[in-house]
Motif scaffolding. Structure first.
Motif, PDB file in Angstrom:
ATOM      1  N   THR A  66       0.772  -1.168  -0.005  1.00 47.92           N
ATOM      2  CA  THR A  66      -0.184   0.045  -0.104  1.00 47.92           C
ATOM      3  C   THR A  66       0.830   1.339   0.052  1.00 47.92           C
ATOM      4  N   ARG A  67       0.226   2.369  -0.487  1.00 53.14           N
ATOM      5  CA  ARG A  67       0.880   3.592  -0.403  1.00 53.14           C
ATOM      6  C   ARG A  67       1.516   4.052   1.205  1.00 53.14           C
ATOM      7  N   THR A  68       0.706   3.694   2.223  1.00 50.71           N
ATOM      8  CA  THR A  68       1.137   3.919   3.271  1.00 50.71           C
ATOM      9  C   THR A  68       2.486   3.041   3.769  1.00 50.71           C
ATOM     10  N   GLN A  69       2.401   1.742   3.392  1.00 49.51           N
ATOM     11  CA  GLN A  69       3.466   0.928   3.695  1.00 49.51           C
ATOM     12  C   GLN A  69       4.803   1.753   2.827  1.00 49.51           C
ATOM     13  N   GLN A  70       4.497   1.843   1.588  1.00 52.41           N
ATOM     14  CA  GLN A  70       5.587   2.429   0.696  1.00 52.41           C
ATOM     15  C   GLN A  70       6.331   3.541   1.549  1.00 52.41           C
ATOM     16  N   GLN A  71       5.434   4.448   2.103  1.00 51.14           N
ATOM     17  CA  GLN A  71       5.928   5.794   2.698  1.00 51.14           C
ATOM     18  C   GLN A  71       6.806   5.515   3.912  1.00 51.14           C
TER      19      GLN A  71
END
Length: 196
Positions: free
Chosen positions: A21-26
């Motif tokens: 997910t985008r949050t995990q990526q950040q």
């Protein structure tokens, strides 16, 4: 590892990478940057080769912005159609922020330039990957661009793979004679150095 197993592993890792997910990526990007900042090879490097994330690799936006803030020179790869090797194009912060890139048929973005430098001009290359094993064997997306490029530069630059933790494989991946191993691997939770 058999060829069929490798094919299955590639497919599985591609799916896993796309599912991040985008949050995990950040969070992953931030963890990797914090380790990178403390790494002497990164601190000393002036010319750094990076990639623009496109397929679920570790995001590089914060790393690129940090390099600019530190006065480091950022180089992005373009594929040379003549020999299928990567050339490295220096970009400015303004170019990066204005997203002045062209779209490559393989799906990633490249700097708009027909010329670039050989990889030997760089001090450090931060490389994307699909998998890396305990010996630094790197499995890429299958095009062989990094392998062909680095084969002509056996000692320089320093090769650092960036990956999610699940991309580190605790088994031996098959290594062909043309495969170019990493010097080190950085994930959100690990920093591993390899003998080359």
């Amino acid at each position: 590892m058999q060829l069929s197993e490798l094919k299955t592993l590639r497919k599985q890792l591609r799916q896993q990478r796309r599912a991040v997910t985008r949050t995990q990526q950040q969070q992953a990007q931030q963890a990797v940057l914090q380790s990178l900042i403390r790494f002497p090879k990164f601190q000393q490097a002036q010319k750094i080769g990076l990639y623009l994330h496109a397929f679920g690799e570790i995001y590089t936006k914060n790393i690129i912005e940090y390099c600019f803030a530190q006065g480091k020179q950022v180089y992005l790869p373009i594929i040379c159609n003549m020999n299928q090797r990567l050339r490295w194009v220096g970009i400015s912060q303004q170019q990066y922020r204005n997203r002045r890139f062209s779209h490559h048929p393989l799906g990633m973005q490249e700097p708009m330039s027909s010329r670039g430098l050989a990889v030997t001009h760089l001090d450090l290359v931060l490389m994307p990957l699909l998998a890396c094993d305990i010996h630094g064997t790197r499995i890429g997306m299958g095009g062989g661009y990094y392998d062909r490029t680095l084969a002509t530069a056996p000692r320089h630059p320093y090769r650092l793979g960036l990956a999610h933790d699940f991309q580190f494989i605790q088994a031996n991946l098959p290594r062909e004679s043309w495969d170019q191993p990493l010097d080190a691997l950085l994930t959100p939770q690990r920093f591993l150095r390899f003998k080359r």
